[in-house]
Design a protein around this motif. Structure first.
Motif, PDB file in Angstrom:
ATOM      1  N   VAL A   1       1.008  -1.473  -0.028  1.00 12.89           N
ATOM      2  CA  VAL A   1       0.129   0.206  -0.029  1.00 12.89           C
ATOM      3  C   VAL A   1       0.769   1.278   0.223  1.00 12.89           C
ATOM      4  O   VAL A   1       2.173   1.448   0.219  1.00 12.89           O
ATOM      5  CB  VAL A   1      -0.694   0.213   1.504  1.00 12.89           C
ATOM      6  N   HIS A   2       0.442   2.691  -0.241  1.00 11.63           N
ATOM      7  CA  HIS A   2       1.123   3.203  -0.254  1.00 11.63           C
ATOM      8  C   HIS A   2       1.057   4.044   0.681  1.00 11.63           C
ATOM      9  O   HIS A   2       1.935   5.272   0.902  1.00 11.63           O
ATOM     10  CB  HIS A   2       0.415   4.629  -1.162  1.00 11.63           C
ATOM     11  N   THR A   3      -0.103   4.116   1.584  1.00 12.96           N
ATOM     12  CA  THR A   3      -0.124   4.618   3.250  1.00 12.96           C
ATOM     13  C   THR A   3       1.086   4.427   3.716  1.00 12.96           C
ATOM     14  O   THR A   3       1.769   3.374   3.997  1.00 12.96           O
ATOM     15  CB  THR A   3      -1.805   4.203   3.723  1.00 12.96           C
ATOM     16  N   ILE A   4       1.488   5.440   4.731  1.00 11.61           N
ATOM     17  CA  ILE A   4       3.052   5.442   5.270  1.00 11.61           C
ATOM     18  C   ILE A   4       2.631   5.222   7.121  1.00 11.61           C
ATOM     19  O   ILE A   4       1.819   6.081   7.453  1.00 11.61           O
ATOM     20  CB  ILE A   4       4.252   6.507   5.368  1.00 11.61           C
ATOM     21  N   ALA A   5       3.197   4.439   7.463  1.00 12.11           N
ATOM     22  CA  ALA A   5       2.966   4.643   9.262  1.00 12.11           C
ATOM     23  C   ALA A   5       4.460   4.998   9.938  1.00 12.11           C
ATOM     24  O   ALA A   5       5.271   4.637   9.479  1.00 12.11           O
ATOM     25  CB  ALA A   5       2.780   3.385   9.338  1.00 12.11           C
ATOM     26  N   MET A   6       3.890   5.355  10.778  1.00 10.14           N
ATOM     27  CA  MET A   6       4.392   6.581  11.206  1.00 10.14           C
ATOM     28  C   MET A   6       4.744   5.988  12.864  1.00 10.14           C
ATOM     29  O   MET A   6       3.218   6.445  13.176  1.00 10.14           O
ATOM     30  CB  MET A   6       5.142   8.394  11.337  1.00 10.14           C
ATOM     31  N   PRO A   7       5.807   6.090  13.591  1.00 11.43           N
ATOM     32  CA  PRO A   7       4.904   5.803  15.094  1.00 11.43           C
ATOM     33  C   PRO A   7       4.976   6.973  15.619  1.00 11.43           C
ATOM     34  O   PRO A   7       4.834   8.437  15.389  1.00 11.43           O
ATOM     35  CB  PRO A   7       6.753   5.686  15.851  1.00 11.43           C
ATOM     36  N   SER A   8       4.329   6.799  17.233  1.00 15.30           N
ATOM     37  CA  SER A   8       3.219   7.733  17.645  1.00 15.30           C
ATOM     38  C   SER A   8       3.925   8.670  18.031  1.00 15.30           C
ATOM     39  O   SER A   8       3.717  10.437  18.042  1.00 15.30           O
ATOM     40  CB  SER A   8       2.921   7.378  18.875  1.00 15.30           C
ATOM     41  N   SER A   9       5.444   7.903  17.693  1.00 17.82           N
ATOM     42  CA  SER A   9       6.301  10.242  18.710  1.00 17.82           C
ATOM     43  C   SER A   9       7.003  11.053  17.812  1.00 17.82           C
ATOM     44  O   SER A   9       6.493  11.607  18.074  1.00 17.82           O
ATOM     45  CB  SER A   9       7.852   9.251  19.294  1.00 17.82           C
ATOM     46  N   ASP A  10       7.355  10.118  16.214  1.00 17.34           N
ATOM     47  CA  ASP A  10       7.150  10.880  15.284  1.00 17.34           C
ATOM     48  C   ASP A  10       6.121  11.922  15.104  1.00 17.34           C
ATOM     49  O   ASP A  10       5.734  13.118  14.295  1.00 17.34           O
ATOM     50  CB  ASP A  10       7.481  10.646  14.235  1.00 17.34           C
TER      51      ASP A  10
ATOM     52  N   HIS B   1       2.850  17.212  14.538  1.00 19.23           N
ATOM     53  CA  HIS B   1       2.224  17.973  14.955  1.00 19.23           C
ATOM     54  C   HIS B   1       2.109  19.492  15.377  1.00 19.23           C
ATOM     55  O   HIS B   1       2.212  19.736  15.302  1.00 19.23           O
ATOM     56  CB  HIS B   1       1.240  17.932  16.470  1.00 19.23           C
ATOM     57  N   GLU B   2       3.293  18.767  16.494  1.00 24.89           N
ATOM     58  CA  GLU B   2       4.022  20.560  17.126  1.00 24.89           C
ATOM     59  C   GLU B   2       4.731  21.388  16.244  1.00 24.89           C
ATOM     60  O   GLU B   2       4.456  22.642  16.318  1.00 24.89           O
ATOM     61  CB  GLU B   2       4.768  19.628  17.918  1.00 24.89           C
ATOM     62  N   LEU B   3       5.454  20.566  14.915  1.00 25.10           N
ATOM     63  CA  LEU B   3       5.976  21.523  14.617  1.00 25.10           C
ATOM     64  C   LEU B   3       5.073  22.173  13.504  1.00 25.10           C
ATOM     65  O   LEU B   3       4.999  23.330  12.498  1.00 25.10           O
ATOM     66  CB  LEU B   3       6.987  20.934  12.833  1.00 25.10           C
ATOM     67  N   LYS B   4       3.906  21.459  13.012  1.00 24.12           N
ATOM     68  CA  LYS B   4       3.185  21.763  12.249  1.00 24.12           C
ATOM     69  C   LYS B   4       2.055  23.705  12.657  1.00 24.12           C
ATOM     70  O   LYS B   4       1.790  24.022  12.122  1.00 24.12           O
ATOM     71  CB  LYS B   4       1.303  20.650  12.495  1.00 24.12           C
ATOM     72  N   ILE B   5       2.108  23.453  14.117  1.00 19.48           N
ATOM     73  CA  ILE B   5       1.373  24.157  14.742  1.00 19.48           C
ATOM     74  C   ILE B   5       2.198  25.441  14.805  1.00 19.48           C
ATOM     75  O   ILE B   5       1.851  27.034  14.336  1.00 19.48           O
ATOM     76  CB  ILE B   5       1.093  24.219  16.256  1.00 19.48           C
ATOM     77  N   GLU B   6       3.299  25.378  14.869  1.00 17.23           N
ATOM     78  CA  GLU B   6       4.497  26.302  14.184  1.00 17.23           C
ATOM     79  C   GLU B   6       4.692  26.535  13.277  1.00 17.23           C
ATOM     80  O   GLU B   6       4.850  28.362  12.523  1.00 17.23           O
ATOM     81  CB  GLU B   6       5.797  25.993  14.712  1.00 17.23           C
ATOM     82  N   HIS B   7       4.508  25.784  11.997  1.00 19.48           N
ATOM     83  CA  HIS B   7       4.355  25.968  10.210  1.00 19.48           C
ATOM     84  C   HIS B   7       3.118  27.155  10.731  1.00 19.48           C
ATOM     85  O   HIS B   7       3.622  28.280   9.513  1.00 19.48           O
ATOM     86  CB  HIS B   7       4.406  24.917   9.993  1.00 19.48           C
TER      87      HIS B   7
END
Length: 770
Positions: A614-623, A628-634
């Protein structure tokens, strides 16, 4: 009778299974007569249904393997192989049940369309307004449409109005219509109450035509042909030929019956549905609901993908794109904070976009007081100690338009944006621009679709050509068809379908006819059910477009496994048929052999349950948490990027005032550079881990370095200008540098949205447009 018809396959399966199991239970203690009686009942039951299925196939001129089952059951009765007959009935019943469940789909395509259609209209008469059934509206009647109401019939505006036309055009931006404009039924009044003169009766109006288009498209859709029936075109004649030759050469009818028993198409009736059902389950786990095995097979066969724009490749609702201040008296953040505070209590369609835009930038809001709505103009109220007005330009700046207003309107026209103006304490403060931003995951989704086997991608939209072309270029489609109404979309589907199997993706009422006519209709319903999700064969329940590419991969893998199971089962059945024809497999042993073949075919089919590519990418919860924090700053950096352009716009070669530039530079060093460095240290490795390679983030790192370089150049230039007399050419150079930095940041932010934040579940949010 309806209840019985809907549950016929289940009743057949339960009855046949009970007769087979009960017969076996009677046979074990030696109750042979009872066992034979029960198996006889099961065989006769299967024979009756097989006759019905075969007659129906003949009436539809459709080849079917059911004729083999019919002959096998009749032969089993003839030679007394009652156990084999009962077993064949169970296999047939289970196959019919699985197929019925796999092909079951929601047949309520018109329900939401009909529910949404207005039943009544408010007609002006002498002395007031009366409510009448919509069918009683005649041409020339004067109709009143309140705020939030659906326009009941096509009409001509007697007063200007603000209309939400998304139901027909798919365009999310409210449209300002002047007096005399024609308005189509099905659109929603997004402003104050309006008056219109009916120019068509209800059944001749636009919305009724949309419903009829759905009905016509459904009627023209070809029915799904079972995999088993496609094989029947050659397998049935071959089976009859082998059975006939065996009987003719040996003179023993038992050999012919044995051939028919081992030829019973259980691999077709069981293995294929199991693989398809497994594919349906895997797609559902990926957030894609596929309405039946037929839709899954058609999805696997699709080669041409057609997309609606609004709500599919774009977010489908107005989003704050820019804040432009009229002067240095009020900065962008202050103006947005005051406007959003006032709009917290506004029902206007853009109010939530203003409030959301302020929230994304982390601006604190206060509750307004003494709020009044000026119908047709805007909203006024008190926020703290300041009087705030939000609304149309004429109401905010008056009849004369200063240069900054003309600039705002020019930008809005070029970008296809909507504008809202703001005044603070009676003085114009600036304007806000709204766009329907492109989904950050859309370009990656189109690339993933091409990797999944889609050879042609077409954008078909009701929006104007320049905006559609821009979206098409950014996303990477092959062809753009703009200014399309529902009938045009239907024509585009039919044109593309003549060349290759089609898949249509949309999310609005206006897409329903095209979704119903396409080989596969795909609806995005992550933000709520619409008529499009009822008309579609496939519904995305997650707000991630790459799930569609995953669904195609799952569908193709499931179909491939189903084909492998069928070919393996039928190949072994052919070998068994030859053995039976030679007298090596009597009917009883043939039935056992056929069961072994069935188990093997089903085992192959069950591979579809296992995870595939599949194309969906699995990411660990820590990442995910870090992203999310970087997106808020973004998002918080949007105001800084806007300030760069605002400072550059106001630089003057006459006065040489560099104070705004120094203020901006301090903010760049204090806020922007630390954020970009954090992105390089945290976001880049995060994306590398997610994608499993490092070459994809080279461009991100390069733009981080370029931003540092441009800010460093700005530092040197401002330092030099502080030590010298500012000349006009110095101001020109400073303006050039600021515009360059602004352009780099705009491109970089879009790059991060697409290549980084779009990978993160629930973190992508709205496109930044920064």
């Amino acid at each position: 009778m309806t209840w019985l018809r809907d549950r016929l396959e289940l009743i057949l399966f339960v009855s046949s299974a009970v007769s087979l199991v009960a017969g076996g239970a009677a046979w074990l203690p030696g109750l042979v007569a009872l066992a034979h009686g029960l198996w006889l009942a099961g065989t006769l039951l299967g024979l009756a249904f097989s006759i019905g299925w075969t007659v129906d196939a003949i009436r539809r001129h459709q080849p079917s393997v059911d004729v083999i089952a019919l002959l096998a059951l009749a032969g089993a009765l003839w030679v007394g192989e009652l156990f084999a007959g009962a077993m064949i009935t169970v296999m047939l019943a289970s196959g019919q049940l699985l197929e019925a469940r796999a092909a079951a789909r929601a047949r309520r395509e018109l329900s939401l369309l009909v529910e949404r259609a207005p039943r009544t209209a408010r007609r002006r008469v002498e002395g007031g307004v009366v409510e009448v059934p919509v069918d009683e509206v005649a041409k020339g009647d004067r109709i009143v449409v309140g705020t939030g109401e659906v326009v009941p019939v096509d009409g001509r505006l007697m007063s200007s109005g603000t209309l939400d036309e998304a139901a027909l055009t798919g365009e999310p931006m409210p449209v300002e219509r002047p007096v005399g404009d024609e308005v189509r039924s099905g659109v929603v009044n997004a402003g104050p109450p309006i008056d219109l003169t009916a120019i068509a009766v209800a059944n001749e109006s636009t919305y009724a035509a949309v419903v009829r288009l759905v009905e016509q498209a459904q009627a023209s859709s070809a029915p799904f042909v079972r995999t088993a029936d496609r094989f029947a075109a050659w397998f049935v004649p071959l089976t009859l030929l082998v059975a006939g030759v065996a009987w003719a050469l040996s003179g023993d009818p038992v050999r012919a019956v044995a051939v028919l028993v081992v030829a019973t198409p259980c691999p077709l009736l069981l293995a294929a549905p199991i693989a398809i059902m497994s594919g349906l389950a895997r797609a559902a786990r990926a957030g894609v609901v596929v309405k039946g095995g037929g839709a899954l097979e058609r999805l696997a066969a699709g080669r041409v993908m057609l997309f609606d724009k609004t709500g599919t490749l774009t977010h489908g609702q107005p989003t704050l794109a820019d804040v432009i201040t009229a002067s240095d008296r009020v900065d962008a953040d202050t103006m947005l904070r005051l406007a959003a505070s006032l709009d917290q209590v506004s029902p206007h369609v853009l109010a939530s976009s203003i409030v959301t835009g302020a929230a994304r930038r982390g601006l604190p809001l206060a509750m307004p007081e003494d709020v009044h709505e000026e119908h047709g103009y805007g909203l006024r109220g008190q926020v703290g100690t300041q009087e705030v007005r939000v609304g149309k330009a004429d109401w905010i700046v008056g009849d004369t338009q200063p240069a900054w207003v003309r600039q705002v309107r020019r930008r809005a026209d070029l970008d296809g944006s909507l504008t809202v103006f703001v005044a603070i304490d009676g003085k114009p403060a600036g304007a806000m621009l709204f766009q329907d931003p492109i989904r950050s995951d859309a370009p990656r989704m189109v690339r993933a679709l091409r990797g999944a086997g889609i050879s042609r991608v077409v954008l078909v939209t009701g929006d104007r050509a320049d905006i559609a072309d821009t979206v098409g270029r950014i996303v990477g489609v092959d062809t753009v068809l703009a200014d399309c109404d529902p009938a045009d979309k239907l024509a585009a589907i039919r044109s593309e379908a003549a060349l290759a199997p089609t898949i249509m993706v949309g999310d609005g009422v206006n897409d329903a006819p095209a979704l119903a006519a396409a080989g596969v209709g795909v609806a995005l319903a992550a933000r709520g059910a619409t008529a499009s999700s009822e008309a579609a064969d496939v519904v995305l329940t997650v707000d991630r477009l790459d799930a569609l590419a995953d669904a195609i991969l799952i569908a193709r893998r499931s179909k491939r496994i189903a084909l492998q199971a069928v070919l393996t089962g039928m190949g072994l059945s052919l070998v068994a048929m030859v053995a039976a024809a030679l007298g090596l497999l009597p009917p009883a042993l043939g039935a056992v052999t056929q069961e072994i073949i069935d188990v093997l075919a089903i085992g192959i089919a069950l591979r579809a349950v296992l995870p595939g590519k599949v194309h969906t990418i699995a990411m660990p919860s820590s990442d995910i948490a870090v992203a999310h924090e970087l997106k808020i700053e973004h998002d918080a950096m949007l105001a800084v990027v806007e300030q760069i352009r605002a400072v550059a716009d106001r630089l003057s070669t006459e006065d040489g005032d560099l104070v705004p530039a120094h203020t901006l530079f301090d903010r760049l060093e204090r806020e922007l550079l630390p954020h970009e460095r954090a992105d390089e240290a945290l976001l880049v490795p995060l994306v590398d881990r997610a994608l499993g390679r490092t070459d994809t983030t080279v461009a991100l790192s390069r733009t981080h370095a370029e931003i540092e370089h441009q800010v460093s150049r700005l530092r040197r230039l401002l330092t030099d200008l502080d030590n010298d007399t500012v000349q006009p050419e110095d101001v020109v150079e400073l303006r050039r540098l600021l515009y360059g930095l602004y352009a780099v940041l705009r491109l970089h932010n879009a790059q991060e949205e697409e290549s980084a934040f779009s990978l993160v579940p629930a973190a992508a949010g709205r496109a930044s447009n920064a």
